[in-house]
Scaffold this motif. Sequence first.
Motif, PDB file in Angstrom:
ATOM      1  N   THR A 273       0.832  -1.212   0.000  1.00  0.00           N
ATOM      2  CA  THR A 273       0.000   0.000   0.000  1.00  0.00           C
ATOM      3  C   THR A 273       0.870   1.268   0.000  1.00  0.00           C
ATOM      4  O   THR A 273       0.532   2.246  -0.658  1.00  0.00           O
TER       5      THR A 273
ATOM      6  N   GLY B 156       2.292  -3.997   4.336  1.00  0.00           N
ATOM      7  CA  GLY B 156       1.918  -2.677   4.860  1.00  0.00           C
ATOM      8  C   GLY B 156       0.419  -2.498   5.036  1.00  0.00           C
ATOM      9  O   GLY B 156      -0.047  -1.391   5.301  1.00  0.00           O
TER      10      GLY B 156
ATOM     11  N   GLN C 243      -8.887  -1.760   9.536  1.00  0.00           N
ATOM     12  CA  GLN C 243      -8.443  -2.287   8.234  1.00  0.00           C
ATOM     13  C   GLN C 243      -8.450  -3.824   8.244  1.00  0.00           C
ATOM     14  O   GLN C 243      -8.794  -4.460   7.243  1.00  0.00           O
TER      15      GLN C 243
ATOM     16  N   ARG D 117       6.199   8.020  12.568  1.00  0.00           N
ATOM     17  CA  ARG D 117       5.743   6.734  12.005  1.00  0.00           C
ATOM     18  C   ARG D 117       5.850   5.626  13.047  1.00  0.00           C
ATOM     19  O   ARG D 117       4.988   4.754  13.120  1.00  0.00           O
TER      20      ARG D 117
ATOM     21  N   ARG E  31      -3.097  -2.016   8.815  1.00  0.00           N
ATOM     22  CA  ARG E  31      -2.279  -1.272   9.765  1.00  0.00           C
ATOM     23  C   ARG E  31      -3.072  -0.862  11.003  1.00  0.00           C
ATOM     24  O   ARG E  31      -2.540  -0.161  11.857  1.00  0.00           O
TER      25      ARG E  31
ATOM     26  N   ARG F  61      13.735   8.905   0.970  1.00  0.00           N
ATOM     27  CA  ARG F  61      12.291   9.105   0.983  1.00  0.00           C
ATOM     28  C   ARG F  61      11.975  10.247   1.937  1.00  0.00           C
ATOM     29  O   ARG F  61      12.542  10.318   3.016  1.00  0.00           O
TER      30      ARG F  61
ATOM     31  N   GLU G 166       1.506   9.822   9.452  1.00  0.00           N
ATOM     32  CA  GLU G 166       0.238   9.281   9.961  1.00  0.00           C
ATOM     33  C   GLU G 166      -0.372   8.312   8.954  1.00  0.00           C
ATOM     34  O   GLU G 166       0.040   8.283   7.796  1.00  0.00           O
TER      35      GLU G 166
ATOM     36  N   ARG H  22       2.587   6.078  -2.757  1.00  0.00           N
ATOM     37  CA  ARG H  22       3.669   6.964  -3.240  1.00  0.00           C
ATOM     38  C   ARG H  22       3.543   7.197  -4.747  1.00  0.00           C
ATOM     39  O   ARG H  22       3.738   8.313  -5.223  1.00  0.00           O
TER      40      ARG H  22
ATOM     41  N   VAL I  50      -2.992   7.073   6.314  1.00  0.00           N
ATOM     42  CA  VAL I  50      -3.936   7.593   5.339  1.00  0.00           C
ATOM     43  C   VAL I  50      -5.312   7.031   5.746  1.00  0.00           C
ATOM     44  O   VAL I  50      -5.384   5.899   6.256  1.00  0.00           O
TER      45      VAL I  50
ATOM     46  N   MET J  28       0.915  11.178   4.766  1.00  0.00           N
ATOM     47  CA  MET J  28       2.196  10.487   4.629  1.00  0.00           C
ATOM     48  C   MET J  28       3.339  11.389   5.100  1.00  0.00           C
ATOM     49  O   MET J  28       4.255  10.938   5.781  1.00  0.00           O
TER      50      MET J  28
HETATM   51  P1  AMP Z   1       5.225   2.277   3.991  1.00  0.00           P
HETATM   52  O1  AMP Z   1       5.905   2.389   2.666  1.00  0.00           O
HETATM   53  O2  AMP Z   1       4.505   0.970   4.159  1.00  0.00           O
HETATM   54  O3  AMP Z   1       6.156   2.574   5.141  1.00  0.00           O
HETATM   55  O4  AMP Z   1       4.081   3.396   4.018  1.00  0.00           O
HETATM   56  C1  AMP Z   1       4.384   4.769   3.891  1.00  0.00           C
HETATM   57  C2  AMP Z   1       3.209   5.613   4.349  1.00  0.00           C
HETATM   58  O5  AMP Z   1       2.073   5.327   3.530  1.00  0.00           O
HETATM   59  C3  AMP Z   1       2.748   5.361   5.775  1.00  0.00           C
HETATM   60  O6  AMP Z   1       3.497   6.100   6.733  1.00  0.00           O
HETATM   61  C4  AMP Z   1       1.292   5.837   5.694  1.00  0.00           C
HETATM   62  O7  AMP Z   1       1.199   7.230   5.709  1.00  0.00           O
HETATM   63  C5  AMP Z   1       0.884   5.360   4.304  1.00  0.00           C
HETATM   64  N1  AMP Z   1       0.314   3.990   4.341  1.00  0.00           N
HETATM   65  C6  AMP Z   1       0.839   2.853   3.809  1.00  0.00           C
HETATM   66  N2  AMP Z   1       0.048   1.799   4.040  1.00  0.00           N
HETATM   67  C7  AMP Z   1      -1.008   2.261   4.760  1.00  0.00           C
HETATM   68  C8  AMP Z   1      -2.162   1.662   5.331  1.00  0.00           C
HETATM   69  N3  AMP Z   1      -2.409   0.342   5.242  1.00  0.00           N
HETATM   70  N4  AMP Z   1      -3.041   2.470   5.982  1.00  0.00           N
HETATM   71  C9  AMP Z   1      -2.838   3.791   6.094  1.00  0.00           C
HETATM   72  N5  AMP Z   1      -1.750   4.417   5.607  1.00  0.00           N
HETATM   73  C10 AMP Z   1      -0.846   3.672   4.935  1.00  0.00           C
END
Ligand code: AMP
Length: 238
Positions: free
Chosen positions: A40, A94, A101, A183, A97, A172, A66, A45, A68, A62
């Motif tokens: 996700t 991911g 969900q 995070r 979370r 990033r 926080e 991204r 999404v 992001m």
């Molecule tokens: P990640 O690449 O998995 O570390 O995700 C990067 C960012 O994307 C997170 O800090 C969130 O802001 C958002 N994100 C990714 N997956 C989720 C999810 N399942 N629910 C909510 N936000 C998400």
Amino acid sequence: MTGRRRSGSLNLILLGAPGAGKGTQAQGIKDAFGIPQIATGDILRAAVAAGTEVGLKADSYMDRGELVPDDVVVAIVAEQLAQDDCRDGWLLDGFPRNAAQAEALEATIREKGLAPIDRVVYLNVSEEEAVRRISGRRVCSNPECGNTYHVEFMPPPADMKCGKCGAEVVQRDDDRPETVRARLETYKRETAELVERYRGAGTLVEIDAEGKPEEVTERIFTALKASGGWAPGIAVKR
Ligand code: AMP
């Protein structure tokens, strides 16, 4: 439950704090088992980079480290799971979370008659190690490539051009120290409780995720084999 798939398939969730190595391990798992990865964070991204409606909604969350909103990510995952390539298994990276969900995923599986979650691979690392991994992470800026580097363990080329595709290698935005702290707090507040949820459901496979990536991959394969007979290339009776 039978679901619509053949034996030998595998439905997996990768769970763990930011920096636990979900993305790195997802690579080895999806190749070994031939199942598609649904990440996700990567999807969001790419949406931000493309400036889509979803990207515009997700961007500020992001940036702050926080989550999404659930409706946005739940819709993304439901759409992905409905694709043909997910018929014979999938790897969620991911997601979920938080509890809402997790419940939405269970509801989607039920309502669409999909096969259930087989295992939840929980990558357990100390907070200190997670911070060390994230702060050294560098990524290819080309979303189609997404190759990752680490200043200590796998340094990017000196000219900071990706060794795979030639695009610029960057940090990033949300890997900067202020956002990393946020995070990790979000993980502790919202995501960590899922470990007990899946332990209770009997699907959790807990992995010591410290050490070299290839050692952790081996631990995952060994644990999956021991817990249900899943092994790369070997069909499994359900
Ligand atoms: P990640 O690449 O998995 O570390 O995700 C990067 C960012 O994307 C997170 O800090 C969130 O802001 C958002 N994100 C990714 N997956 C989720 C999810 N399942 N629910 C909510 N936000 C998400």
